[in-house]
Enzyme design. Structure first.
Site, PDB file in Angstrom:
ATOM      1  N   GLY A  15       5.273  -3.114   7.630  1.00 27.76           N
ATOM      2  CA  GLY A  15       6.573  -3.256   6.969  1.00 27.76           C
ATOM      3  C   GLY A  15       7.623  -2.373   7.601  1.00 27.76           C
ATOM      4  N   ARG A  76       2.482  -8.313  11.507  1.00 23.73           N
ATOM      5  CA  ARG A  76       1.087  -7.966  11.246  1.00 23.73           C
ATOM      6  C   ARG A  76       0.210  -8.913  12.055  1.00 23.73           C
ATOM      7  NH1 ARG A  76       3.677  -6.691   6.336  1.00 23.73           N
ATOM      8  NH2 ARG A  76       3.116  -4.636   5.561  1.00 23.73           N
ATOM      9  N   ASP A 107      -0.462   3.195   7.248  1.00 25.64           N
ATOM     10  CA  ASP A 107      -1.893   3.432   7.457  1.00 25.64           C
ATOM     11  C   ASP A 107      -2.602   2.263   8.139  1.00 25.64           C
ATOM     12  OD1 ASP A 107      -1.684   1.745   5.287  1.00 25.64           O
ATOM     13  OD2 ASP A 107      -2.898   2.964   3.940  1.00 25.64           O
ATOM     14  N   THR A 130       7.085   4.353   6.558  1.00 21.94           N
ATOM     15  CA  THR A 130       6.868   3.554   5.350  1.00 21.94           C
ATOM     16  C   THR A 130       7.670   4.164   4.212  1.00 21.94           C
ATOM     17  OG1 THR A 130       5.254   2.945   3.647  1.00 21.94           O
ATOM     18  CG2 THR A 130       4.715   4.853   4.975  1.00 21.94           C
ATOM     19  N   ASP A 132       6.990   4.108   1.144  1.00 20.14           N
ATOM     20  CA  ASP A 132       6.147   4.522   0.012  1.00 20.14           C
ATOM     21  C   ASP A 132       5.768   6.001   0.028  1.00 20.14           C
ATOM     22  OD1 ASP A 132       6.181   1.991  -1.048  1.00 20.14           O
ATOM     23  OD2 ASP A 132       4.261   1.387  -0.188  1.00 20.14           O
ATOM     24  N   ASP A 134       3.230   7.435   1.320  1.00 17.88           N
ATOM     25  CA  ASP A 134       1.822   7.537   0.910  1.00 17.88           C
ATOM     26  C   ASP A 134       0.877   7.840   2.073  1.00 17.88           C
ATOM     27  OD1 ASP A 134       2.152   5.118   2.178  1.00 17.88           O
ATOM     28  OD2 ASP A 134       1.086   3.930   0.686  1.00 17.88           O
ATOM     29  N   ARG A 176       2.938   0.149  -4.415  1.00 18.92           N
ATOM     30  CA  ARG A 176       1.735  -0.566  -4.830  1.00 18.92           C
ATOM     31  C   ARG A 176       0.604   0.385  -5.189  1.00 18.92           C
ATOM     32  NH1 ARG A 176       1.066  -3.203  -0.495  1.00 18.92           N
ATOM     33  NH2 ARG A 176      -0.606  -1.958   0.366  1.00 18.92           N
TER      34      ARG A 176
END
Length: 328
Positions: A15, A76, A107, A130, A132, A134, A176
């Site tokens: 993303g 992807r 990741d 990213t 996020d 994370d 998510r």
């Protein structure tokens, strides 16, 4: 003896996130500074398999530091997940005389790089991109700060409508598996409740909290929900449940979606991308490989890719307590 690096490739994968272009720019210009060639790979690992390469120099990245998305495009690649696909990618890199590459992504992108390094002993470095936030081994990932500011701006506008019509708004944000965006944006925007995957508030407790808010005189409320929160199957089911149990509330849902990924990167993300890009290239030149560059305590650091992938990012417990106090 470490491999001599003369040509470095750069790609973006997974993303997109604000700051990816700034990181591409940093990698390209660091290569130019050290008088080595830089090759851009279009469309992530799929472009690597297909040999979709372009030579890049300092002028090819002018005026992109302020742009969201990625000029190298992102995709992807299911083919790269196979041994045959990775063999094709390796053959293309060797044919183009590329000595190492920098991948900007999350990741999943790092997993691909780590496996590729293990199979072919090919020098790789990762830059965390990213929204996020994370990824283990860095306090901030590229795009996270920009995404927070975008979410705050949206919630501020939604609150104007909520206050004007005495409504309860459920605002769903990305996240998510991690609630970093929801928690920080919720506190920053003054949300009455924040729902994140790491904490199970429970339906009854949520309803009771909203009931107390109403009794305390709050005529409108904002509840920020991370998309991965498990309190209901989805935010619309949650809306129906609250309306059934609190008929005094007029409930609306706003899903912010992909607008959180777009837009011009913040100053923080531009500076972060510049610092990480320099470190990634110079680490390759020093003979280092299979690391992610990140930021910890305002210092650029290296974390083994496998550790960055498997390490667990923890939610800030102090922020949880702050959000509880602020919701009174």
């Amino acid at each position: 003896m470490p491999k001599i690096i003369k040509r470095v490739a750069v790609l973006t994968s997974g993303g997109d996130s604000p700051g990816m272009n700034a990181a591409i720019r940093s990698v390209v210009r660091t290569c130019a500074f050290h008088k080595i060639q830089c090759i851009g790979i279009y469309r992530g690992y799929q472009g690597m398999i297909e040999g979709d390469f372009i030579e890049m120099g300092p002028r090819s990245v002018h005026n992109i530091i302020n742009k969201g998305g990625t000029i190298l495009k992102s995709a992807r690649s299911k083919e790269f997940m196979t041994v045959e696909g990775r063999k094709k990618a390796y053959a293309e890199l060797i044919k183009a005389e590329i000595d190492g590459f920098v991948v900007i992504g999350g990741d999943g992108s790092f997993t691909g790089a780590q496996i590729f390094n293990k199979e072919f002993k090919f020098p790789v470095m990762g830059i965390p991109g990213t929204i996020d936030n994370d990824i283990f081994g860095t306090s901030h990932t590229l795009g996270y700060d920009t995404a927070l500011n975008t979410v705050i701006e949206c919630i501020d506008k939604i609150r104007d409508t909520a206050s004007s019509h005495n409504r309860l708004f459920f605002v769903e944000v990305m996240g998510r598996d991690a609630g970093h965006i929801a928690l920080n944006a919720g506190i920053g925007a003054g949300a009455e409740e924040i729902l994140i995957p790491e904490e199970d508030l429970g339906l009854e407790r949520l309803v009771e909290s909203l009931r107390k808010s109403k009794a305390a005189g709050k005529s409108s409320s904002i509840v920020v929900i991370a998309e991965g929160d498990k309190i209901g199957k989805n935010v619309f089911e949650l809306k129906d449940y609250v309306e059934a149990n609190l008929p005094e509330y007029e409930v609306r849902v706003s899903v912010l979606g992909h607008m959180q990924r777009g837009g011009s990167p913040s100053c923080f993300d531009r500076v972060l991308a510049s610092r990480l890009g320099v470190k990634a290239v110079e680490s390759l030149l020093e003979g280092k490989s299979n690391f992610m560059v990140g930021m910890l305590n305002d210092k650029v650091t290296l974390t083994p890719l496998l550790q960055a992938i498997k390490g667990e990012t923890l939610i800030d417990r102090e922020l949880l307590r702050v959000s509880e106090i602020m919701s009174v």
